[in-house]
Each structure stands twice: as C-alpha cells, then as structure tokens.
Design a protein around this motif. Sequence first.
Motif, mmCIF file in Angstrom:
data_model
loop_
_atom_site.group_PDB
_atom_site.id
_atom_site.type_symbol
_atom_site.label_atom_id
_atom_site.label_comp_id
_atom_site.label_asym_id
_atom_site.label_seq_id
_atom_site.Cartn_x
_atom_site.Cartn_y
_atom_site.Cartn_z
ATOM 1 N N THR A 41 0.891 -0.869 0.455
ATOM 2 C CA THR A 41 -0.024 -0.312 0.115
ATOM 3 C C THR A 41 0.885 1.829 0.083
ATOM 4 O O THR A 41 2.259 0.829 0.291
ATOM 5 C CB THR A 41 -0.824 0.243 1.441
ATOM 6 O OG1 THR A 41 -0.738 0.713 2.259
ATOM 7 C CG2 THR A 41 -2.049 -1.083 1.519
ATOM 8 N N HIS A 70 0.687 -3.745 4.135
ATOM 9 C CA HIS A 70 1.675 -2.102 4.398
ATOM 10 C C HIS A 70 3.059 -2.038 4.934
ATOM 11 O O HIS A 70 3.950 -2.309 6.040
ATOM 12 C CB HIS A 70 0.232 -1.837 5.381
ATOM 13 C CG HIS A 70 -0.726 -2.064 5.519
ATOM 14 N ND1 HIS A 70 -1.253 -1.061 4.701
ATOM 15 C CD2 HIS A 70 -1.742 -2.777 6.149
ATOM 16 C CE1 HIS A 70 -3.159 -0.989 4.384
ATOM 17 N NE2 HIS A 70 -3.385 -2.808 5.074
ATOM 18 N N GLU A 327 -5.666 2.228 9.642
ATOM 19 C CA GLU A 327 -5.719 1.114 9.178
ATOM 20 C C GLU A 327 -5.438 0.718 10.157
ATOM 21 O O GLU A 327 -5.516 -0.780 10.209
ATOM 22 C CB GLU A 327 -4.279 1.196 8.234
ATOM 23 C CG GLU A 327 -4.091 0.093 7.121
ATOM 24 C CD GLU A 327 -5.942 0.146 6.571
ATOM 25 O OE1 GLU A 327 -6.205 -0.523 5.899
ATOM 26 O OE2 GLU A 327 -6.959 1.449 6.488
#
Length: 368
Positions: A41, A70, A327
């Motif tokens: 990401t 991530h 997140e």
Amino acid sequence: MKISRIARVAAIGAVASLALAGCAANEGDAAVVPSEEPNETTLSGTISATGASSQTAAQEAWQAGFQLTHTGATVNYEPTGSGTGRTNFQEGASNFIGSDRAFNDDEIAAGGFGACLTDDIVEVPLYISPVAVAFNLDGIESLNLDAETIANIFAGNIATWNDPAIAEDNADVDLPDTAITPVHRSDPSGTQETFTTYLKSAAGDVWEHDPSDEWPLSGGEAAQGTSGVKQVIDAGVGTIGFLDASQAGGFGQVHIEVQGEFVAYSAEAASALVEGSPLREGRGAGDLVFDVDPAAAPAGAYPIALVSYLIACEQYEDANTAAIVKEYFAFMASAEGQAAAAANAGNAPISEGLREKALAAIDLIQVG
C-alpha cells in the motif's frame, strides 16, 4: 517489540487460513489473501505505542499480519504495562496505547491527552482474554476453588495448600502441607485491576479492598509485568498468581466456582461473560467501555475476563500518523486480525456485533 520469525510465520498462517475460509464462506467479504508477494500500500512511516503486557502475543500477530499488505509502515509496540501506557498517552509519548482498563470517568473529564489535538479519544475492546489463576505444585494439574477461598489465599488468611477450605472442594487430590506464596504485580496493571474487581465483586465479605490496578497489601511476592509474574510462579514451589491466560501454559490451573459449578478458563467462557455486559453510559461515540460484573457471571462463563483496550486519538496533528493508526486499528478489529491474535495468544475473538461498533468508532480517527 521485535517479532521473531516463528511468531511472524505463525501469525501469517493464521491470517491466511481465516482469509481463505472467509472468501469461501462469503464471497462478498473484502478478505485479504496473503501471497508470496504481498501487495504494497501507499502507507509509509512508523508509529510507536506502549502499554499492556497482556497484549504481547496478540500484538506480535497483529504486527506481522498488518505488514503483509503495508510493507512501508512500521508499528512498534513496547509492553510497558497498562499504567505506563496511559501515562505515556497523556504525556504525548505514544501514538496509541494498549491498556487493560479504559480511562476512567475522572480521567476522561480531566482530558489533556497529549497525543491528541482534542480530548476526544477512541477506546475499543479488541483483546478479550481470561485471566488465569495459576499455581505451581508438583503433580497437581488443577484445583477447584471458590471466590471466598481465592480471596482468603491472596489476603494471606490461608497459609498452606492442605488447608480445609481447599481440601473441601478437592477431595480426590493429595494436597501437600506446602506453604502458599501468592504472587501479584508490582506495577500498576489492568490485569491486577481485573483480578481485584473479581475479588471485591464475588467475595466482598473477605476482600474489603476496592478494585485497583495497584496491589493493596504488603504480603506475598511482587513482580514486574506479566512476564515477571510468570517467572516468579515458575521459580517457586507452592506459588499462585494471576496472569493473562495466554501466558499461563505449563502451570496448574484453578477452576473457579460459578453458580455451583467449577469452570476452567477458556476463550469461549471469557467471551460469555463479556457478551452479557452493558456498555458504560455517558461516553463519546468512539469510547466503547464495558461494565463487567464478575458476580453476575452466567452459568458456564469464566468470571475473570480481561477486557483490554486499544486507545487512540480521534484527531491527530499529523496526517501520516492518523492514517497508519486508523488502518492498524481496523486490521486489529477485522476477522483476520482477531483470528491471528487468537491463534497466537489464545484470546477470545470479538463478536460480529462488537466488531461493527468498533469499526464505527475507528472510523472517527482523522487529521484535525
């Protein structure tokens, strides 16, 4: 916190298994299916947190699972204990924290959370786990104890393991005359507050002290953090203490009396206690705090359940910090995140109803 390769692989496996199962069961779910080359990401940067040592194993799994998709973002979590974590959050030294108790009403009213732009915070119970009462006696794997007997042991009123109060509920156990050494936390601890809440609620005639994250008596052995309690129990003979069940493997287990039956700790039994508890009134939209009453535990429920919170700001000054915190919290609350934690820590995954409330609270996190 540095994640070992074994812990990372185990956590990733748990995430992958649940995600694949979720896709098969419900193709409408946006499940993340890890691959050998995870999609990266745009999130990047580092956030740092401190707090509850009870969350250590769960945080290892959450960090590993989060970094699958991530790879540019890093989450550092230091298990300092809940009290230190709350202090750090108030002083602005942690971007978010884990705490085995939520901020109380007085602390919320006082405000002044240095990590945040405003006094509005998000508190979501994403780690629910039984608090085990564990002991070290050669050849004995379990004992039945009621609340009054447990309170008398930790108050120092019962001094040996063959005391009549213990023998009465353990007729088939050859109890030694070994001295009992109760072990408690030396540092402020939400686990300790959970345990003293149980003693006061279920054995108030014996335990006259108010619930507290600090131990109210001078006797027994004191140890720093969950790991310290574990070490003292393990090193002694006749020791007994309380600690997050994920750290209680290898010790004797206390089965606790609830409505005439003795209940062993388990994730399911702990979840049964919390599911029947009301949310505290008068809190903000993102502040989900349960009022758990151990004395009201239904049949089959384990009456000492740690409800550990993840705590963040509703508004951050830095956009990158807000994005990573939001997140990461969403991942911890997700079915994948909860399954990964349960596999690594043995806690109770939150219900779908609670997940819906938690995600709505997490959605409030933003840049001020």
